[in-house]
Design an enzyme around this catalytic site. Structure first.
Site, mmCIF file in Angstrom:
data_model
loop_
_atom_site.group_PDB
_atom_site.id
_atom_site.type_symbol
_atom_site.label_atom_id
_atom_site.label_comp_id
_atom_site.label_asym_id
_atom_site.label_seq_id
_atom_site.Cartn_x
_atom_site.Cartn_y
_atom_site.Cartn_z
ATOM 1 N N LYS A 128 19.289 53.317 5.179
ATOM 2 C CA LYS A 128 20.515 52.629 4.758
ATOM 3 C C LYS A 128 20.323 51.105 4.867
ATOM 4 O O LYS A 128 19.547 50.549 4.114
ATOM 5 C CB LYS A 128 21.686 53.160 5.584
ATOM 6 C CG LYS A 128 21.699 54.700 5.757
ATOM 7 C CD LYS A 128 21.954 55.448 4.473
ATOM 8 C CE LYS A 128 21.714 56.955 4.563
ATOM 9 N NZ LYS A 128 22.355 57.664 5.654
ATOM 10 N N ASP A 135 24.846 56.397 17.061
ATOM 11 C CA ASP A 135 24.290 56.220 15.722
ATOM 12 C C ASP A 135 24.802 54.874 15.216
ATOM 13 O O ASP A 135 25.996 54.720 14.929
ATOM 14 C CB ASP A 135 24.728 57.382 14.825
ATOM 15 C CG ASP A 135 24.069 57.328 13.451
ATOM 16 O OD1 ASP A 135 23.837 56.213 12.948
ATOM 17 O OD2 ASP A 135 23.809 58.403 12.877
ATOM 18 N N TYR A 152 28.231 61.838 10.594
ATOM 19 C CA TYR A 152 27.555 62.063 9.313
ATOM 20 C C TYR A 152 27.375 63.581 9.110
ATOM 21 O O TYR A 152 27.042 64.308 10.055
ATOM 22 C CB TYR A 152 26.201 61.349 9.339
ATOM 23 C CG TYR A 152 25.299 61.739 8.205
ATOM 24 C CD1 TYR A 152 25.662 61.472 6.890
ATOM 25 C CD2 TYR A 152 24.090 62.383 8.439
ATOM 26 C CE1 TYR A 152 24.842 61.848 5.847
ATOM 27 C CE2 TYR A 152 23.265 62.751 7.394
ATOM 28 C CZ TYR A 152 23.641 62.486 6.100
ATOM 29 O OH TYR A 152 22.829 62.853 5.071
ATOM 30 N N ARG A 172 -0.919 60.558 12.958
ATOM 31 C CA ARG A 172 0.251 61.229 13.561
ATOM 32 C C ARG A 172 0.476 60.747 14.995
ATOM 33 O O ARG A 172 1.560 60.875 15.552
ATOM 34 C CB ARG A 172 0.102 62.754 13.500
ATOM 35 C CG ARG A 172 1.246 63.522 14.142
ATOM 36 C CD ARG A 172 1.432 64.927 13.579
ATOM 37 N NE ARG A 172 0.202 65.665 13.403
ATOM 38 C CZ ARG A 172 -0.511 66.182 14.411
ATOM 39 N NH1 ARG A 172 -0.106 66.063 15.652
ATOM 40 N NH2 ARG A 172 -1.627 66.841 14.146
#
Ligand SMILES: *Cc1c(COP(=O)(O)O)cnc(C)c1O
Length: 405
Positions: A212, A187, A122, A67
């Site tokens: 994407k 973005d 989005y 992590r």
């Protein structure tokens, strides 16, 4: 090698691989360790301290726990940062996890809890902001109203260009100017670093849904932010605390996918050009949203801000929702599915799916269908869409006949 002199296509293949030769390997190593041996309590503890506060590993230290640090993830981050012209990259378990970490980190660092968001966005981003879940207040506005929306307690301006789903283009430099020192997040999911470099235009952060185009094969969920070193440390600290890490296997696939990103984006863009031009000739289609058409790019940003129009298209159908329903049901080569940027073509209805959680006043029209053009031969895509659009007419003839009875 002098890495700064490489052209973008070479960087896509080589960035983030500087340590491979010294490891004696050629392909990217995949490090799956969740925990790592500690050289001693003192050095282990110091490693923990440095990594948990957002720093880099030091010589002789440990990566402690996955992590806090993972070398496979770090190589992908390095590669993406180089492609985006950022100092560093920070990767997350999804695009939404990346956006969440940005909002938490920016609010915490600045002590400010207001965001200005340029619509459209989005649906997931719009929803996250509207939900109030993070204790951050949002003012939504159009690109030309950002100056008026900014307040003393504004921590961040968020925009997409091209925007999801209608592909509106926003002048990034102009927004940075009116933001007057408030950091701007772009973005960059639709444009990718192949076509656009928001950091060069003054943005503080360039964010991706890596799910994407970066992944490009429909088999990875991830998110990443490119930014300066100070912001990256704040994001890594937030990630260490909140835990939305990218899995190393996902990072491996994303890094591998970056090698072909420029080739994929250019080829998909060329096919999209053919498909968009053809769609414009169809009687069922009342409007084609595609940045390559002059009417969709009034500010002339394609060729200046953005190297090309990209491979996303949105269309409005004269037959509205019912036509969209017929069309999406009739495609055979396109897949009726959300998401985008993959090697295969996808079609979906934003109002019902990706933008469903958006408040009704900002939700896209029911007549809108979004297409992500893949790597198939454009002639086959046009043939599939011909069949799908023809089925609209057939469906409505059936309905007209039924009504007449
Ligand atoms: C899909 C998408 C996101 C969200 O990313 P996930 O990886 O699905 O969490 C954010 N921004 C844009 C523009 C997107 O298309």
């Amino acid at each position: 090698m002098a890495p700064m002199t490489l052209h973008p296509d070479s960087l896509a293949v080589h960035a983030g691989r500087d340590d491979l030769a010294s490891l004696g390997v050629h392909a990217l190593p995949l490090d799956l360790s969740s925990t790592n041996p500690l050289p001693g309590i003192d050095v282990g503890g110091m490693s923990y301290e440095v990594l948990a506060s957002g720093g880099h590993p030091f010589d002789g230290g440990s990566h402690v726990y996955a992590r806090l640090w993972n070398p496979t993830v770090a190589r992908f981050e390095e590669a993406l940062a180089r492609l985006e012209h950022g100092e560093e990259g920070v990767a997350f378990s999804s695009g939404m996890a990346a956006m969440t970490a940005v909002l938490l980190a920016v609010a915490h660092e600045s002590g400010k809890h207001h965001v200005v968001a340029v619509r459209p966005l989005y649906g997931g981003t719009d929803h996250l902001l509207a939900s109030g879940l993070l204790g951050i207040e949002t003012t939504y506005c159009a690109a030309d109203a950002v100056a008026d929306a900014i307040r003393d307690d504004t921590a961040l301006v968020i925009l997409e260009s091209p925007a999801n789903p209608t592909l509106e283009l926003v002048d990034i430099r102009a927004i940075v100017a009116v933001a007057a020192g408030v950091p701007v997040l772009v973005d960059n999911t639709f444009a990718t670093p192949v076509l656009q470099h928001p950091l060069d235009l003054g943005a503080a952060m360039s964010l991706h849904s890596a799910t994407k185009y970066l992944g490009g094969h429909g088999d990875v969920v991830g998110g990443v932010v490119a930014c300066d070193a100070r912001t990256a440390a704040a994001l890594r600290r937030t990630r260490a605390i909140t835990g939305a890490v990218l899995h190393p296997l996902a990072a491996y696939l994303l890094h591998r996918g970056l090698s072909t990103l420029p080739v994929r984006v250019r080829a998909q863009q060329e096919s999209a050009r053919v498909v968009a031009q053809w769609l414009r000739t169809r009687p069922e289609v009342t409007r084609v949203h595609y940045p390559g058409f002059a009417e969709c790019d009034p500010l002339g940003l394609v060729g200046t801000q953005q190297a090309g129009p990209g491979a996303m298209i949105a269309i409005e159908l004269g037959g509205g929702f019912e036509a969209a329903s017929s069309m999406t049901a009739a495609v055979q080569l396109f897949t009726h599915a959300v998401s985008l940027g993959s090697v295969d073509s996808l079609i979906q209805h934003p109002a019902a799916l990706t933008h469903r959680p958006v408040q009704s006043e900002a939700r896209p029209t029911d007549a809108l269908v979004r297409l992500s053009v893949g790597l198939e031969d454009p002639a086959d895509l046009v043939a599939d869409l011909t069949h799908a659009l023809t089925s609209i007419d057939a469906d409505s003839r059936v309905r007209v006949a039924a009504t007449a009875n």
